[in-house]
Design a protein around this motif. Structure first.
Motif, PDB file in Angstrom:
ATOM      1  N   LEU A 290      31.601  27.753  52.180  1.00 22.97           N
ATOM      2  CA  LEU A 290      31.400  28.929  51.352  1.00 22.97           C
ATOM      3  C   LEU A 290      31.593  28.535  49.881  1.00 22.97           C
ATOM      4  CD1 LEU A 290      30.884  31.925  51.879  1.00 22.97           C
ATOM      5  CD2 LEU A 290      33.347  32.268  51.887  1.00 22.97           C
ATOM      6  N   ALA A 291      30.774  29.115  49.014  1.00 24.16           N
ATOM      7  CA  ALA A 291      30.894  28.896  47.570  1.00 24.16           C
ATOM      8  C   ALA A 291      30.852  27.405  47.225  1.00 24.16           C
ATOM      9  CB  ALA A 291      32.172  29.545  47.029  1.00 24.16           C
ATOM     10  N   LEU A 294      30.816  26.542  43.547  1.00 27.02           N
ATOM     11  CA  LEU A 294      32.098  26.821  42.886  1.00 27.02           C
ATOM     12  C   LEU A 294      33.119  25.744  43.221  1.00 27.02           C
ATOM     13  CD1 LEU A 294      32.622  30.675  43.227  1.00 27.02           C
ATOM     14  CD2 LEU A 294      32.292  29.357  41.140  1.00 27.02           C
ATOM     15  N   SER A 335      45.935  25.509  38.067  1.00 28.30           N
ATOM     16  CA  SER A 335      46.205  25.969  39.431  1.00 28.30           C
ATOM     17  C   SER A 335      45.049  26.828  39.938  1.00 28.30           C
ATOM     18  CB  SER A 335      47.511  26.761  39.475  1.00 28.30           C
ATOM     19  OG  SER A 335      47.362  27.970  38.778  1.00 28.30           O
ATOM     20  N   ILE A 336      44.209  27.349  39.038  1.00 30.56           N
ATOM     21  CA  ILE A 336      43.143  28.247  39.489  1.00 30.56           C
ATOM     22  C   ILE A 336      42.085  27.521  40.336  1.00 30.56           C
ATOM     23  CG2 ILE A 336      41.302  29.792  38.688  1.00 30.56           C
ATOM     24  CD1 ILE A 336      43.251  30.579  36.416  1.00 30.56           C
ATOM     25  N   GLY A 339      43.472  27.016  43.772  1.00 33.18           N
ATOM     26  CA  GLY A 339      43.523  28.275  44.513  1.00 33.18           C
ATOM     27  C   GLY A 339      42.139  28.673  44.996  1.00 33.18           C
ATOM     28  N   LEU A 340      41.167  28.479  44.114  1.00 29.56           N
ATOM     29  CA  LEU A 340      39.786  28.819  44.477  1.00 29.56           C
ATOM     30  C   LEU A 340      39.347  28.055  45.727  1.00 29.56           C
ATOM     31  CD1 LEU A 340      36.990  30.095  43.418  1.00 29.56           C
ATOM     32  CD2 LEU A 340      36.545  27.756  42.751  1.00 29.56           C
ATOM     33  N   VAL A 342      41.257  26.798  48.053  1.00 29.12           N
ATOM     34  CA  VAL A 342      41.978  27.282  49.231  1.00 29.12           C
ATOM     35  C   VAL A 342      41.259  28.491  49.812  1.00 29.12           C
ATOM     36  CG1 VAL A 342      44.109  28.427  49.973  1.00 29.12           C
ATOM     37  CG2 VAL A 342      44.228  26.360  48.578  1.00 29.12           C
ATOM     38  N   PHE A 343      40.838  29.412  48.953  1.00 30.21           N
ATOM     39  CA  PHE A 343      40.191  30.616  49.487  1.00 30.21           C
ATOM     40  C   PHE A 343      38.762  30.337  49.940  1.00 30.21           C
ATOM     41  CE2 PHE A 343      43.870  32.434  47.387  1.00 30.21           C
ATOM     42  CZ  PHE A 343      44.310  33.255  48.405  1.00 30.21           C
ATOM     43  N   ALA A 344      38.125  29.336  49.358  1.00 33.48           N
ATOM     44  CA  ALA A 344      36.801  28.957  49.862  1.00 33.48           C
ATOM     45  C   ALA A 344      36.935  28.413  51.282  1.00 33.48           C
ATOM     46  CB  ALA A 344      36.162  27.913  48.949  1.00 33.48           C
ATOM     47  N   ILE A 346      39.407  29.147  53.417  1.00 34.52           N
ATOM     48  CA  ILE A 346      39.765  30.267  54.302  1.00 34.52           C
ATOM     49  C   ILE A 346      38.514  31.083  54.599  1.00 34.52           C
ATOM     50  CG2 ILE A 346      41.081  32.410  54.430  1.00 34.52           C
ATOM     51  CD1 ILE A 346      43.349  31.062  52.982  1.00 34.52           C
ATOM     52  N   GLY A 347      37.707  31.344  53.568  1.00 34.21           N
ATOM     53  CA  GLY A 347      36.471  32.098  53.765  1.00 34.21           C
ATOM     54  C   GLY A 347      35.518  31.380  54.720  1.00 34.21           C
ATOM     55  N   SER A 372      49.928  25.019  49.922  1.00 35.63           N
ATOM     56  CA  SER A 372      50.070  26.297  49.199  1.00 35.63           C
ATOM     57  C   SER A 372      51.488  26.437  48.660  1.00 35.63           C
ATOM     58  CB  SER A 372      49.765  27.475  50.122  1.00 35.63           C
ATOM     59  OG  SER A 372      48.447  27.391  50.573  1.00 35.63           O
TER      60      SER A 372
END
Lengths: 836, 326
Positions: A290-291, A294, A335-336, A339-340, A342-344, A346-347, A372
């Motif tokens: 995903l993404a 990005l 850190s952004i 974090g991005l 990590v959520f990619a 998870i998504g 995390s």
């Protein structure tokens, strides 16, 4: 199958030619092999052995700290043990292992046969193996470094550390950094130029991106620590006072240089691991990442930001508040992107039908959990006032191990279990789950209590602690955790030894979508597939069979030698077929010579050191003479399929060697920038009035001017010789001698400008800084000399002409760089203090 | 390793009490502010961590509809960019304000104290309190008064950390770092070196004694005054041994000819709670043991051993005299 570039079936003798060209030497000579399918796994295995060794040292530390007042290790040994633990983990495990995974997997993943400079890769491996082993063994002689992996002067200066322990670090580790840089140059060239036809940068797997960013960061970060080590070694050996405040030096110069390397280093380690995760997660979720764009952007952004963070390690050095605010903000911003990602991930896990739960997946979950937590404590320590308390306590020990074990060890172990079937036999799922369980439990039990220990007042790098401060329980828990983690580590090695066998072929074990899951042999895939998407195996289910049948590009060898397809960097358009070198003793002997030189220098045996240097030089020359710049072979071109005819020899900016040389120039340029930075920093510390200090003069302008002109003249002669070579097809007889003469005279003028002005390097940081730049230039002049003489010899041997000019081009590039560097140095040394 | 065995015997000696070296039990305004910040960070971090792990669990186990909603760019951008940007901006504003407040001077005339770190001990000099206001390995502070520490080093980099009062600050050769702090509670704390400084970095601690202002003044006055004349034969003998053994070549004792600065000032060594930079409790036996065999207790420190060169009785007399310097 009508759309295949090559018609099927293929002529039967084709496969034999391919197999012969890529066959490994038999018996013991197999160590001369350079193939990435051999060097890659060896490299990974060696790095894992260092992980185990450094891990054992970590367990020793934990045993010593189990309860207050233990004397398992005496203070001196303890200091050597924690220094070696950190140094090995950083320099001999983390960086090499990701580089190793890159060398092992990237060609297959990018749809290529091999890396562009296999001998360079093999050389990088052998110096790492020899140097790393010698470094570890220094522990048994009490000669291991004992000043912490960060080696702060003045503690590591001659006055406070007279022994060879520090030199062991500066020289022993210093040259292993050469291995990292050599690997980085090869990776950059390989990733940008050796991909499947049609694999645009947009379609390139994330791991390729991650390794590209990794290699770029190595190129800009490692020179800083090489420069720092050189300056400290010059101070120790010859008393040039860069870090001695009584003579204008400053201990903080070291910290700036070291952390300018040291902080990016964390991301150098993490980004490739993140790249591995971005490959494994889609395969296990059976869904594209995903993404994707990005995530690529996040990798690149992290690389840039990470170079603005080095002061994070220096919050307590008394740096002014405003700069602290700047660096704290930069710490938040970096850190952004993490974090991005990590959520990619998870998504992505959420987007497939069902997530395959196997050992690699478990390690990914463990990674997300541990990383995390480490990332969050990372944000905490970038808050300046918080860090004033947390800095150099066990809170930091907890944080850094969460980040590094979570962010790198777990992904690497996931990668091991995930890709083992790609290069050999799969590992045991049953044992793998136990390994995961023990490591996850052990790591958390070891490091979580350390957060508390730190906030209960326990500083780092102490060999014992007082009873009664509440430190007994967290320390005991940590020690138990370390033993559990050790059990997990040993089980991992058991699994590897029992089950892993390298083998060719292999199937698509996890049903992944990327090219490394094609059947793979010594020569890579049978034919090179065109890549039309990010997940070719998902989008074209018959691809493996087509490739295996030889229906895709370059199904054989044109010249009968090992070959790789070279493509344009962004679009992946095929450009030429590069002839690659095969097995050789030369790079091996060169590795022994290099390692021997640096290690013997540590104990100051000058004559054997010189002998090793001569050995290395001879081997390098043989390697170059026999293994590079083959010239045109046969007709000089061939069909690769699909009606495409490509040359087998090119020169100029299209050649991979031009790219490698450009990458090397970036390395040298960033090293020189660090030197310039050091000069300016020392000026800043001393102030205008002390630059030069009273009683010391400026370098003599007339000599400096002469040096400037001579350097530029030397560069111009080389350009002129190149133009003549193009026009007339022969190297003009005066070219090399005149260029050598001008450079030699230039360097003498450079020297006279300093010496004639009465400057001596050990007087003051000012003169030491001038001589440091002069010394650095001298190293380049020496290399330039060797290259020019080599080029002349090739010319005499009839191996250079208007077409066959790779050797000349490389020499010319290096020569021009050296001229430019010399000119910049002179402008700085003469111009800057006069402008003040 | 065998020569380290005595360390075991010292174990109880190393003992401190819980809470005298922790940032979480603030004794002063600076530490209190950072402690509040720490709690905000711990709890905030814990919540964010749990949310992230919750999402991970949902991504694998949740029903189809929830998972589909998470498999979107909206989710990645929302959770991975917008959320952290919001949280971090808030945190940045808060923390920059806090940093400013922490570095702002509170008074015009703080009490200035120079602390010089040396391998492996501390020298404290009260810059405004006249000649002889010097001590070692014990920082005395008046309660409620702002002090400005002037931190530097005589050899390698050290770092001062008294977590109950403030964060740490490095001592760098050739530089003077300043740190302001205020102690608001009376009692004894422990400080420690936190920058690795060599073989005995571990045993480089000091006591911090916070006193009521009048007690502090009295302490300073006594510190500056010449030491009392020895009253008994044993003490006189002890003082004589001090001179004969050459202790005065490195140590200073006020009111005597010995005023070297190479090693800790011993003018009121008897009044200190610990010896050898926090390595031992200050008792008669430990004092004698330290003089006799400092290299067994703290190998690599600069103090030579006197076990062979001093008679037992002389050693004890010397210890008695030093102990009498209160």
């Amino acid at each position: 199958m009508s759309d295949l570039p090559n018609t099927l079936p293929r002529p039967p003798e084709e496969l034999g030619r391919l197999t012969n060209a890529w066959a490994f030497p038999r018996g013991f000579s197999v160590i001369t092999e350079v193939n990435n399918n051999l060097i890659g796994p060896l490299f990974v295995a060696t790095a894992l052995v260092f992980l185990l060794l450094a891990g054992l040292l970590g367990v020793l530390i934990r045993l010593q700290l189990a309860v207050p007042g233990l004397t398992i290790l005496d203070p001196d040994t303890y200091n050597q043990v924690f220094t070696t633990h950190g140094t090995i983990m950083m320099f001999l495990f983390s960086v090499p292992v990701v580089e190793a995974v890159g060398i092992a997997l990237l060609p297959a993943m990018l749809g290529a046969r091999e890396m562009p400079m296999p001998r360079l890769g093999a050389y990088a491996y052998w110096i790492y193996l020899i140097g790393g082993t010698a470094f570890f063994c220094s522990l048994f002689f009490g000669a291991a470094p004992d000043g912490g992996w960060f080696m702060y002067p003045p503690l590591t200066g001659k006055a406070h550390s007279p022994g060879i322990n520090t030199d062991m670090y500066l020289l022993g580790i210093g040259f292993i950094e050469i291995s990292a840089i050599a690997g980085a140059i090869e990776l950059i060239t390989g990733i940008l130029r050796c991909r499947a036809p049609g694999m645009t940068l947009g379609r390139m797997p994330i791991f390729g991106w991650a390794m590209l960013v990794f290699a770029g960061m190595v190129i800009f970060a490692f020179p800083a620590v090489i420069v720092a080590s050189t300056l400290l070694e010059l101070e120790r050996a010859f008393d040039w006072p860069f870090f001695i405040p009584e003579r204008g030096g400053d201990p903080l110069l070291w910290q700036h240089l070291f952390w300018f390397f040291g902080h990016p280093e964390v991301y150098i380690i993490f980004l490739p691991a993140a790249g591995m995760v971005s490959m494994i997660v889609p395969a296990m979720a059976r869904a594209p990442l995903l993404a994707h764009s990005l995530v690529v952007l996040a990798l690149v952004a992290t690389a840039f930001l990470s170079f603005g963070l080095w002061v994070h390690h220096m919050y307590t050095t008394g740096i002014p508040g405003l700069s602290l605010a700047f660096f704290a903000s930069a710490g938040f911003v970096v850190s952004i992107p993490s974090g991005l990602q990590v959520f990619a991930w998870i998504g992505t896990l959420a987007s497939g039908k069902k997530v395959q739960i196997a050992t690699p997946t478990l390690f990914i979950f463990g990674f997300l959990f541990i990383f995390s937590l480490g990332g969050l404590t990372g944000v905490m320590v970038s808050v300046t006032p918080f860090d004033w308390q947390a800095h150099d306590t066990y809170f930091i020990v907890a944080h850094l191990h969460y980040v590094l074990i979570g962010g790198m060890v777990f992904p690497v172990l996931a990668a091991l279990y995930y890709w083992a079937p790609c290069v050999g036999a799969p590992l045991s799922e049953r044992l793998g789950k136990w390994v995961f369980g023990l490591l996850f439990l052990g790591v958390n039990l070891t490091f979580f209590p350390m957060h508390f220990a730190g906030f209960m007042g326990m500083p780092r790098r102490i060999y014992t602690y007082p009873a009664g401060m509440g430190l007994e329980i967290p320390n005991m828990l940590s020690t138990i955790g370390a033993l559990i983690a050790l059990a997990g580590g040993l089980l991992l090695f058991f699994d590897l030894l029992r089950n892993f066998r390298p083998q060719n072929g292999g199937g698509n074990h996890w049903g992944a979508g990327t090219l490394e899951w094609l059947p793979n042999y010594n020569y890579g895939p049978r034919s090179l597939p065109a890549a039309h998407s990010r997940y070719p195996l998902w989008d074209r289910p018959g691809l493996a069979d087509e490739v295996e049948a030889g229906g895709h590009y370059l199904p054989s060898t044109i010249t009968g030698l090992r070959e790789g397809l070279v493509v344009s960097p962004s679009e992946g358009t095929p450009q030429y077929v590069a002839v690659l070198p095969g097995p050789s003793w030369a790079h091996l002997v060169a590795a022994v010579g290099t390692a021997g030189f640096f290690l013997v220098l540590t104990v100051e045996w000058v004559v054997p050191a010189a002998a090793f240097a001569a050995l290395a030089l001879a081997a390098f020359i043989r390697w170059l003479w026999t293994g590079t710049d083959y010239g045109v072979i046969g007709s000089g071109q061939g069909h690769i399929g699909g009606g495409i005819v490509l040359p087998t020899y090119v020169t100029g900016p299209m050649a991979t060697s031009w790219w490698a040389m450009s990458a090397l120039m970036l390395v040298m340029g960033s090293a020189y920038a660090c030197l310039i930075g050091s000069y300016l920093y020392l000026w800043l510390v001393n102030g205008d009035g002390m630059w030069p200090p009273a009683g010391m003069g400026l370098p003599l302008l007339e000599w400096g001017g002469a040096a400037l002109l001579l350097y530029l003249g030397g560069g111009a002669v080389m350009l002129l010789a190149g133009a003549m070579l193009r026009r007339r097809g022969v190297l003009p007889f005066w070219g090399m001698p005149l260029a050598l003469l001008l450079f030699g005279a230039g360097y003498f003028a450079d020297y006279s400008a300093l010496w004639g002005a009465g400057l001596r390097p050990s007087q003051h940081a000012y003169s030491a800084a001038c001589y440091a730049m002069f010394f650095w230039q001298g190293v380049h002049i020496a290399v330039a000399f060797i290259m020019a003489l080599y080029t002349q010899a090739r010319s005499w041997a009839g191996m250079i002409d208007g077409t066959r000019r790779l050797t000349f081009d490389n020499t010319m590039l290096f020569w021009l760089y050296t001229a430019g560097q010399g000119a910049v140095g002179i402008v700085l040394l003469h111009g800057f203090p006069r402008l003040l | 390793m065998r020569r380290l065995l005595p360390l075991l015997a010292l174990l109880p000696a190393l003992a401190g009490c819980s809470g005298i070296q922790t940032p979480l039990d603030a004794w002063g305004i600076q530490a209190a502010r950072v402690a509040t910040l720490s709690h905000v960070l711990f709890w905030g971090g814990a919540v964010i961590f749990l949310i992230t792990m919750g999402f991970l669990t949902l991504a694998i186990l949740a029903p189809h509809g929830v998972r589909r909603a998470m498999a979107s760019h909206r989710f990645v951008i929302g959770a991975g960019i917008l959320f952290p940007v919001t949280v971090l901006t808030t945190l940045l504003v808060y923390s920059l304000g806090l940093s400013r407040a922490l570095t702002m001077p509170m008074s015009e005339e703080p009490l200035r104290i120079e602390i010089i770190g040396r391998q492996y001990w501390w020298e404290m000099r009260y810059l405004d309190l006249g000649e002889g206001a010097v001590t070692a390995n014990a920082l005395h502070l008046p309660r409620g008064r702002e002090v400005e520490l002037h931190l530097t080093s005589g050899d390698v980099i050290h770092s001062v950390w008294v977590p109950n009062l403030h964060g740490k600050m490095d001592m760098i050769p050739g530089r003077v770092n300043r740190q302001r702090l205020r102690a608001d509670r009376v009692g004894t704390l422990r400080g420690q070196c936190t920058e690795f400084c060599g073989l005995q970095h571990t045993l480089m601690a000091f006591d911090v004694v916070v006193q009521e202002p009048e007690e502090f003044d009295a302490w300073i006055a006594r510190q500056r005054a010449p030491v009392p004349e020895p009253q008994t034969d044993e003490l006189r003998r002890g003082m004589q041994v001090f001179g004969e053994a050459g202790c005065g070549a490195c140590h200073a004792v006020r009111g005597t000819p010995w005023n070297a600065r190479i090693a800790p000032d011993l003018s009121r060594v008897g009044s200190r709670a610990t010896l050898a930079a926090g390595a031992l409790p200050n008792t008669h036996g430990n004092l004698a043991g330290w003089i006799a065999a400092p290299q067994d207790i703290k190998p690599g420190n600069a103090m030579p051993a006197y076990a062979r060169s001093l008679e037992g009785s002389d050693l004890l007399a010397l210890a008695s005299w030093l102990e009498s310097l209160r």
